[in-house]
Write a protein that holds these residues in place. Structure first.
Motif, PDB file in Angstrom:
ATOM      1  N   ASN A 138       0.832  -1.122   0.015  1.00 42.44           N
ATOM      2  CA  ASN A 138      -0.059   0.056   0.010  1.00 42.44           C
ATOM      3  C   ASN A 138       0.924   1.400  -0.015  1.00 42.44           C
ATOM      4  O   ASN A 138       1.935   1.439   0.797  1.00 42.44           O
ATOM      5  CB  ASN A 138      -0.868  -0.091   1.355  1.00 42.44           C
ATOM      6  CG  ASN A 138      -1.749   1.112   1.369  1.00 42.44           C
ATOM      7  OD1 ASN A 138      -1.398   2.017   1.625  1.00 42.44           O
ATOM      8  ND2 ASN A 138      -3.040   1.013   0.793  1.00 42.44           N
ATOM      9  N   GLU A 139       0.713   2.335  -1.002  1.00 42.15           N
ATOM     10  CA  GLU A 139       1.789   3.288  -1.212  1.00 42.15           C
ATOM     11  C   GLU A 139       1.229   4.191   0.131  1.00 42.15           C
ATOM     12  O   GLU A 139       2.568   4.733   0.612  1.00 42.15           O
ATOM     13  CB  GLU A 139       0.974   3.948  -2.444  1.00 42.15           C
ATOM     14  CG  GLU A 139       2.052   5.291  -2.611  1.00 42.15           C
ATOM     15  CD  GLU A 139       1.732   5.787  -4.048  1.00 42.15           C
ATOM     16  OE1 GLU A 139       2.510   6.672  -4.628  1.00 42.15           O
ATOM     17  OE2 GLU A 139       0.717   5.240  -4.743  1.00 42.15           O
ATOM     18  N   LEU A 140       0.197   4.475   0.638  1.00 43.55           N
ATOM     19  CA  LEU A 140       0.348   5.470   1.543  1.00 43.55           C
ATOM     20  C   LEU A 140       1.087   4.808   2.887  1.00 43.55           C
ATOM     21  O   LEU A 140       1.534   5.683   3.430  1.00 43.55           O
ATOM     22  CB  LEU A 140      -1.408   5.805   2.107  1.00 43.55           C
ATOM     23  CG  LEU A 140      -2.094   6.706   1.093  1.00 43.55           C
ATOM     24  CD1 LEU A 140      -3.550   6.519   1.687  1.00 43.55           C
ATOM     25  CD2 LEU A 140      -1.659   8.032   1.041  1.00 43.55           C
ATOM     26  N   GLN A 141       1.016   3.699   3.352  1.00 38.68           N
ATOM     27  CA  GLN A 141       1.685   3.279   4.418  1.00 38.68           C
ATOM     28  C   GLN A 141       3.170   3.085   3.899  1.00 38.68           C
ATOM     29  O   GLN A 141       3.756   3.290   4.955  1.00 38.68           O
ATOM     30  CB  GLN A 141       1.358   1.442   4.644  1.00 38.68           C
ATOM     31  CG  GLN A 141      -0.345   1.365   5.127  1.00 38.68           C
ATOM     32  CD  GLN A 141      -0.491   1.926   6.603  1.00 38.68           C
ATOM     33  OE1 GLN A 141       0.444   2.295   7.211  1.00 38.68           O
ATOM     34  NE2 GLN A 141      -1.538   1.737   7.133  1.00 38.68           N
ATOM     35  N   ALA A 142       3.327   2.810   2.770  1.00 42.96           N
ATOM     36  CA  ALA A 142       4.932   2.742   2.377  1.00 42.96           C
ATOM     37  C   ALA A 142       5.471   4.521   2.735  1.00 42.96           C
ATOM     38  O   ALA A 142       6.517   4.567   3.233  1.00 42.96           O
ATOM     39  CB  ALA A 142       5.134   2.551   1.063  1.00 42.96           C
ATOM     40  N   ARG A 143       4.912   5.324   2.244  1.00 46.87           N
ATOM     41  CA  ARG A 143       5.249   6.829   2.369  1.00 46.87           C
ATOM     42  C   ARG A 143       5.416   7.078   3.921  1.00 46.87           C
ATOM     43  O   ARG A 143       6.263   7.740   4.201  1.00 46.87           O
ATOM     44  CB  ARG A 143       4.252   7.711   1.425  1.00 46.87           C
ATOM     45  CG  ARG A 143       4.393   7.583   0.086  1.00 46.87           C
ATOM     46  CD  ARG A 143       3.109   8.580  -0.740  1.00 46.87           C
ATOM     47  NE  ARG A 143       3.367   9.812  -0.148  1.00 46.87           N
ATOM     48  CZ  ARG A 143       2.493  10.911  -0.540  1.00 46.87           C
ATOM     49  NH1 ARG A 143       1.464  10.657  -1.456  1.00 46.87           N
ATOM     50  NH2 ARG A 143       2.783  12.027  -0.159  1.00 46.87           N
ATOM     51  N   LEU A 144       4.518   6.754   4.720  1.00 50.37           N
ATOM     52  CA  LEU A 144       4.412   6.980   5.937  1.00 50.37           C
ATOM     53  C   LEU A 144       5.769   6.365   6.699  1.00 50.37           C
ATOM     54  O   LEU A 144       6.705   7.184   7.465  1.00 50.37           O
ATOM     55  CB  LEU A 144       3.263   6.517   6.756  1.00 50.37           C
ATOM     56  CG  LEU A 144       3.085   7.170   8.354  1.00 50.37           C
ATOM     57  CD1 LEU A 144       3.033   8.501   8.272  1.00 50.37           C
ATOM     58  CD2 LEU A 144       1.739   6.482   8.880  1.00 50.37           C
ATOM     59  N   LYS A 145       5.973   5.126   6.376  1.00 52.61           N
ATOM     60  CA  LYS A 145       6.820   4.217   6.763  1.00 52.61           C
ATOM     61  C   LYS A 145       8.487   4.897   6.262  1.00 52.61           C
ATOM     62  O   LYS A 145       9.486   5.010   7.128  1.00 52.61           O
ATOM     63  CB  LYS A 145       6.910   2.834   6.570  1.00 52.61           C
ATOM     64  CG  LYS A 145       5.857   2.164   7.237  1.00 52.61           C
ATOM     65  CD  LYS A 145       5.662   0.959   6.956  1.00 52.61           C
ATOM     66  CE  LYS A 145       4.326   0.097   7.633  1.00 52.61           C
ATOM     67  NZ  LYS A 145       4.375  -1.495   7.503  1.00 52.61           N
TER      68      LYS A 145
END
Length: 253
Positions: free
Chosen positions: A186-193
């Protein structure tokens, strides 16, 4: 169950969970692990899934997040062992960051009530820690991702820029030594991480064996940013040899 029906069931389970182990598929389909391994080889050749160390992963890109309650019961015992080992690395006075993984949830549930500052984007983690008087809990806030019970998006990302932590306990969808990356579906989770990694002195990756050899849709960071990996099985010799390049301490539980 006919072979064709079993193939469809295997793909359905892998797509639902993102990844599955041979042992889990064997139990669900009521056939031997040897049969499942042959099935996975055939399904990979057909392009319906991708083999990983000890199992298989979905080939669907940017998958919807699996609901937290579903993930919570998948490989629960392995996650609890990893969580217990992770908690043992925490010292009084630490400032730590926990992501919205189910393993982080298990960490929060078993964490002793000692002086700590815990930053998290997880509703579950914050709830688990709410009864512990000595632990200061800070939530990122942001856009609510209902399926993962977490906060994501620009507000969550900006809030992380305010802080600096000693230790980050990070989960992922894939650990791929050959490309030198860890990744998320998931891109949103990846960006936050990505932001989480950037504000942390020490990155501790929590990854069960099914995550090794997997390269998911969205890159989080390079393996050179990871200091420790806690996993439930010793990676195979070839995988271990590749990980040595990154000078990562690996703990098996």
């Amino acid at each position: 169950m006919l072979a064709a029906e079993r193939y469809d069931r295997i793909v359905e389970l892998v797509n639902l969970n993102g990844s599955m182990r041979v042992s889990e598929l064997s139990e669900r389909c009521r056939v031997t692990e040897e049969t499942i391994r042959r099935d996975l080889d055939r399904l990979e050749q057909a392009g319906r899934l991708r083999r990983s160390h000890g199992g298989a992963v979905s080939v669907k890109e940017d998958q919807p997040e699996i609901p937290y309650r579903v993930r919570e019961t998948t490989q629960a015992e392995e996650k609890k062992r990893i969580a217990h080992a992770a908690v043992s690395m925490i010292e009084p006075g630490d400032r730590i960051l926990l992501d919205a993984s189910t393993t982080a949830g298990y960490m929060a549930a078993s964490m002793p009530d000692i002086p700590l500052t815990v930053l998290t984007n997880s509703i579950q983690v914050a709830t688990e820690l709410s009864s512990k008087d000595k632990i200061e809990v800070i939530s990122t806030g942001g856009q609510l991702a209902q399926r993962s019970l977490s906060f994501v998006g620009p507000l969550a990302e900006r809030s992380l820029e305010t802080y600096h932590v000693d230790k980050l306990f990070l989960s992922c969808k894939g650990v791929h030594p050959e490309s030198g990356s860890i990744s998320e579906s998931n891109e949103l989770q990846a960006r936050l991480k990505q932001r989480m990694v950037g504000i942390s002195d020490q990155v501790i990756l929590l990854a069960d064996a099914s995550k090794f050899g997997v390269r998911a849709f969205a890159r989080v960071t390079g393996l050179q940013a990871v200091h420790n990996i806690i996993t439930d099985q010793v990676p195979d010799p070839e995988m271990l040899e590749r990980l040595k390049v990154y000078n990562i301490t690996i703990t098996t539980v």
